[in-house]
Design a protein around this motif. Structure first.
Motif, PDB file in Angstrom:
ATOM      1  N   GLU A 407       0.827  -1.206   0.000  1.00 16.85           N
ATOM      2  CA  GLU A 407       0.000   0.000   0.000  1.00 16.85           C
ATOM      3  C   GLU A 407       0.864   1.259   0.000  1.00 16.85           C
ATOM      4  O   GLU A 407       0.490   2.288  -0.571  1.00 16.85           O
ATOM      5  CB  GLU A 407      -0.911   0.016   1.224  1.00 16.85           C
ATOM      6  N   TYR A 408       2.046   1.172   0.610  1.00 25.74           N
ATOM      7  CA  TYR A 408       2.910   2.353   0.702  1.00 25.74           C
ATOM      8  C   TYR A 408       3.506   2.731  -0.646  1.00 25.74           C
ATOM      9  O   TYR A 408       3.860   3.894  -0.871  1.00 25.74           O
ATOM     10  CB  TYR A 408       3.970   2.152   1.778  1.00 25.74           C
ATOM     11  N   ALA A 409       3.606   1.767  -1.556  1.00 27.89           N
ATOM     12  CA  ALA A 409       4.007   2.103  -2.925  1.00 27.89           C
ATOM     13  C   ALA A 409       2.906   2.898  -3.603  1.00 27.89           C
ATOM     14  O   ALA A 409       3.159   3.851  -4.355  1.00 27.89           O
ATOM     15  CB  ALA A 409       4.319   0.830  -3.703  1.00 27.89           C
ATOM     16  N   ARG A 410       1.646   2.508  -3.344  1.00 23.53           N
ATOM     17  CA  ARG A 410       0.518   3.245  -3.913  1.00 23.53           C
ATOM     18  C   ARG A 410       0.461   4.660  -3.362  1.00 23.53           C
ATOM     19  O   ARG A 410       0.207   5.616  -4.099  1.00 23.53           O
ATOM     20  CB  ARG A 410      -0.798   2.511  -3.615  1.00 23.53           C
ATOM     21  N   TYR A 411       0.687   4.797  -2.047  1.00 19.77           N
ATOM     22  CA  TYR A 411       0.688   6.131  -1.448  1.00 19.77           C
ATOM     23  C   TYR A 411       1.729   7.024  -2.142  1.00 19.77           C
ATOM     24  O   TYR A 411       1.458   8.173  -2.472  1.00 19.77           O
ATOM     25  CB  TYR A 411       1.019   6.065   0.040  1.00 19.77           C
ATOM     26  N   GLU A 412       2.921   6.473  -2.352  1.00 21.88           N
ATOM     27  CA  GLU A 412       4.019   7.238  -2.933  1.00 21.88           C
ATOM     28  C   GLU A 412       3.693   7.642  -4.372  1.00 21.88           C
ATOM     29  O   GLU A 412       4.021   8.759  -4.807  1.00 21.88           O
ATOM     30  CB  GLU A 412       5.298   6.403  -2.889  1.00 21.88           C
ATOM     31  N   ALA A 413       3.029   6.716  -5.087  1.00 19.11           N
ATOM     32  CA  ALA A 413       2.697   7.001  -6.487  1.00 19.11           C
ATOM     33  C   ALA A 413       1.546   8.000  -6.616  1.00 19.11           C
ATOM     34  O   ALA A 413       1.383   8.632  -7.662  1.00 19.11           O
ATOM     35  CB  ALA A 413       2.334   5.702  -7.204  1.00 19.11           C
ATOM     36  N   SER A 414       0.764   8.159  -5.544  1.00 19.95           N
ATOM     37  CA  SER A 414      -0.437   8.999  -5.604  1.00 19.95           C
ATOM     38  C   SER A 414      -0.153  10.467  -5.315  1.00 19.95           C
ATOM     39  O   SER A 414      -1.033  11.307  -5.506  1.00 19.95           O
ATOM     40  CB  SER A 414      -1.490   8.490  -4.605  1.00 19.95           C
ATOM     41  N   THR A 415       1.041  10.786  -4.843  1.00 20.29           N
ATOM     42  CA  THR A 415       1.318  12.168  -4.447  1.00 20.29           C
ATOM     43  C   THR A 415       2.655  12.634  -5.019  1.00 20.29           C
ATOM     44  O   THR A 415       3.566  11.824  -5.255  1.00 20.29           O
ATOM     45  CB  THR A 415       1.340  12.298  -2.907  1.00 20.29           C
ATOM     46  N   SER A 416       2.751  13.934  -5.234  1.00 19.87           N
ATOM     47  CA  SER A 416       4.001  14.501  -5.748  1.00 19.87           C
ATOM     48  C   SER A 416       4.985  14.810  -4.623  1.00 19.87           C
ATOM     49  O   SER A 416       6.166  15.061  -4.885  1.00 19.87           O
ATOM     50  CB  SER A 416       3.700  15.783  -6.531  1.00 19.87           C
ATOM     51  N   ARG A 417       4.513  14.803  -3.381  1.00 19.20           N
ATOM     52  CA  ARG A 417       5.414  15.116  -2.272  1.00 19.20           C
ATOM     53  C   ARG A 417       6.215  13.881  -1.849  1.00 19.20           C
ATOM     54  O   ARG A 417       5.808  12.743  -2.067  1.00 19.20           O
ATOM     55  CB  ARG A 417       4.641  15.669  -1.071  1.00 19.20           C
ATOM     56  N   VAL A 418       7.357  14.101  -1.236  1.00 24.50           N
ATOM     57  CA  VAL A 418       8.135  13.021  -0.638  1.00 24.50           C
ATOM     58  C   VAL A 418       7.525  12.723   0.724  1.00 24.50           C
ATOM     59  O   VAL A 418       7.436  13.611   1.579  1.00 24.50           O
ATOM     60  CB  VAL A 418       9.622  13.410  -0.491  1.00 24.50           C
ATOM     61  N   ILE A 419       7.066  11.495   0.918  1.00 23.30           N
ATOM     62  CA  ILE A 419       6.383  11.147   2.167  1.00 23.30           C
ATOM     63  C   ILE A 419       7.404  11.088   3.309  1.00 23.30           C
ATOM     64  O   ILE A 419       8.361  10.310   3.265  1.00 23.30           O
ATOM     65  CB  ILE A 419       5.661   9.799   2.017  1.00 23.30           C
ATOM     66  N   PRO A 420       7.209  11.918   4.330  1.00 22.20           N
ATOM     67  CA  PRO A 420       8.168  11.934   5.440  1.00 22.20           C
ATOM     68  C   PRO A 420       8.172  10.634   6.244  1.00 22.20           C
ATOM     69  O   PRO A 420       7.127   9.985   6.413  1.00 22.20           O
ATOM     70  CB  PRO A 420       7.685  13.102   6.313  1.00 22.20           C
ATOM     71  N   VAL A 421       9.353  10.268   6.729  1.00 23.38           N
ATOM     72  CA  VAL A 421       9.529   9.134   7.636  1.00 23.38           C
ATOM     73  C   VAL A 421      10.064   9.701   8.946  1.00 23.38           C
ATOM     74  O   VAL A 421      11.040  10.460   8.963  1.00 23.38           O
ATOM     75  CB  VAL A 421      10.506   8.094   7.061  1.00 23.38           C
ATOM     76  N   VAL A 422       9.442   9.327  10.059  1.00 24.80           N
ATOM     77  CA  VAL A 422       9.782   9.892  11.363  1.00 24.80           C
ATOM     78  C   VAL A 422      10.176   8.777  12.318  1.00 24.80           C
ATOM     79  O   VAL A 422       9.427   7.802  12.498  1.00 24.80           O
ATOM     80  CB  VAL A 422       8.585  10.677  11.944  1.00 24.80           C
ATOM     81  N   ARG A 423      11.374   8.912  12.910  1.00 25.75           N
ATOM     82  CA  ARG A 423      11.798   7.968  13.958  1.00 25.75           C
ATOM     83  C   ARG A 423      11.287   8.448  15.303  1.00 25.75           C
ATOM     84  O   ARG A 423      11.373   9.648  15.626  1.00 25.75           O
ATOM     85  CB  ARG A 423      13.324   7.866  14.012  1.00 25.75           C
ATOM     86  N   LEU A 424      10.722   7.499  16.090  1.00 22.77           N
ATOM     87  CA  LEU A 424      10.262   7.815  17.441  1.00 22.77           C
ATOM     88  C   LEU A 424      11.315   7.290  18.416  1.00 22.77           C
ATOM     89  O   LEU A 424      11.403   6.094  18.663  1.00 22.77           O
ATOM     90  CB  LEU A 424       8.897   7.159  17.691  1.00 22.77           C
ATOM     91  N   GLN A 425      12.096   8.204  18.932  1.00 25.24           N
ATOM     92  CA  GLN A 425      13.262   7.869  19.751  1.00 25.24           C
ATOM     93  C   GLN A 425      12.895   7.998  21.218  1.00 25.24           C
ATOM     94  O   GLN A 425      12.659   9.111  21.705  1.00 25.24           O
ATOM     95  CB  GLN A 425      14.423   8.812  19.374  1.00 25.24           C
TER      96      GLN A 425
END
Length: 429
Positions: A407-425
């Motif tokens: 599903e995350y490939a579909r999310y990436e293909a559906s938007t022009s923005r770079v999807i942020p990834v956040v580490r919870l430290q």
């Protein structure tokens, strides 16, 4: 097997009642049991009502179990006044309920100690009426027992498929259900496209019906499907049954170590679409977490998560989520959001995908303004710092998530923005 004995039917609801009426219509006796005292007797001189499953087993050497859940199947067999109390050696118990294949194998093993045999027979409607005996059965059990039961099965089924040993019938039933439900979701999306483009519904159905995209769902398109494209059908047994069947299949696949991206997406979206309507989720007026419906669904998810020690039930049982509480960038108030997450060693990561929407989710704006957050995962709660990843590290973690959930490939293909990834430290201490 004495073919003159009546057939026991435990559960006289929609499916059980239809099967019982079919058996009665060909002049064969039925001993029926239903735990609902309001359930009316069937109108036939061949019908006898019994109060308990044990009463049916005392009269019958073939007993059909057509109840709703795994727990109910076990209860009618081994519970108080259950079948096992009076079942004679050689009795055949046929489980028609859609249950976990492992439930069937476990019950079969237990019943064999009493010289009672169990077969599982998942049901699927055919291109005709069940009242006329048009019904496919996916049967699991040994060939000798199935052959012995065939005389009874043919009273209400015209297609008996021997799938393999006990449990295999339910596996085949779950596979059939997955195709049905996934196709329903695809048909709803196609109808949504056609409606948005101004193509009349009948033109769509007539055109596809005669072409390669035809399916059972299309052939039986009805009011529930039309409603799902508008406001949904609300709380309905059809929705509950759909969600339960998908959840059973996903749980079984997980036990086998399999990942099913299409089925996971169907389980994630279809029950809510049927209940609330497709526009509430994907229509032009749907605005994700900020819509009133979205906030209500989110609140229910949070409540269920906290009430069950960090676990979800039903079709969401396989979901791995955490609760992230941030500080509102504008309001300064706490805001809790359920999020899918990934692990990499001791690290936790969340993804600001917003379902592939071009708008970045509110929780991400909040952590950019105040990175101190609260994380609830499983039954643990801890404070953490949200760290926005970039470059190769961001790309590596996102690629790993795509490999886990397409599903995350579909999310990436559906938007022009770079999807942020956040580490919870986690904050030490």
């Amino acid at each position: 097997m004495n073919s003159d004995r009546p057939i026991g039917v435990i559960g006289l609801g929609e499916m059980g009642g239809t099967i019982a009426r079919r058996i009665l219509s060909v002049g064969h006796g039925v001993v029926g049991v239903d735990m609902d005292p309001e359930m009316e007797d069937l109108d036939s001189p061949y019908f006898e009502r019994a109060q308990y499953p044990a009463d049916a087993a005392e009269r019958c050497n073939v007993v059909l179990v057509i109840v709703h859940t795994d727990e109910q199947v076990r209860e009618v067999i081994f519970g108080e006044r259950g079948l096992i109390e009076t079942a004679r050696p050689g009795t055949i118990v046929i489980v028609h309920s859609t249950v976990d294949p492992a439930t069937c194998t476990a019950l079969s093993s237990e019943l064999s100690d009493h010289d009672v045999t169990l077969i599982d027979a998942g049901m699927s409607r055919g291109r005709g009426s069940m009242r006329d005996g048009v019904l496919t059965l996916f049967v699991g059990g040994d060939a000798e027992t199935i052959e012995e039961a065939r005389r009874a099965l043919h009273l209400y089924s015209n297609n008996i498929v021997h799938a393999g040993p006990v449990g295999a019938g339910m596996v085949l039933k779950l596979c059939n259900n997955l195709l049905l439900h996934s196709n329903r979701l695809a048909m709803l999306e196609v109808a949504h496209i056609a409606a948005a483009a101004g193509v009349p519904r009948e033109a769509l159905l007539d055109g596809v019906r005669s072409s390669t995209g035809s399916s059972w769902v299309l052939e039986h398109w009805g009011k529930k499907d039309d409603d799902a494209l508008v406001a949904g059908i609300g709380s309905h047994p059809f929705v509950d049954r759909t969600a339960r069947e998908i959840a059973l299949a996903l749980t079984y696949a997980k036990r086998l170590g399999l990942t099913l991206p299409a089925t996971t997406a169907t389980g994630k979206y279809l029950p809510d679409i049927l209940s609330d309507g497709l526009p509430a989720h994907f229509g032009t007026d749907a605005s994700g977490e900020r819509s009133a419906d979205g906030r209500l669904r989110q609140a229910r998810l949070i409540e269920e998560f906290r009430a069950n020690g960090g676990r979800l039930g039903g079709v969401r049982e396989s979901w791995e989520i955490l609760l992230l509480t941030t500080t509102g960038a504008r309001s300064g108030q706490p805001r809790t959001t359920p999020l899918a997450y990934a692990r990499d060693g001791d690290d936790l990561f969340v993804f600001a995908s917003n379902g592939g929407n071009d708008k970045t989710p509110d929780w991400y704006h909040n952590v950019r303004g105040n990175p101190k957050v609260t994380v609830e995962i499983d039954s643990r709660t801890f404070e953490a710092i949200a760290v926005d990843l970039s470059g190769e590290e961001r790309d590596r973690i996102y690629a790993q998530q795509v490999s886990r959930d397409f599903e995350y490939a579909r999310y990436e293909a559906s938007t022009s923005r770079v999807i942020p990834v956040v580490r919870l430290q986690k904050i030490a201490g």
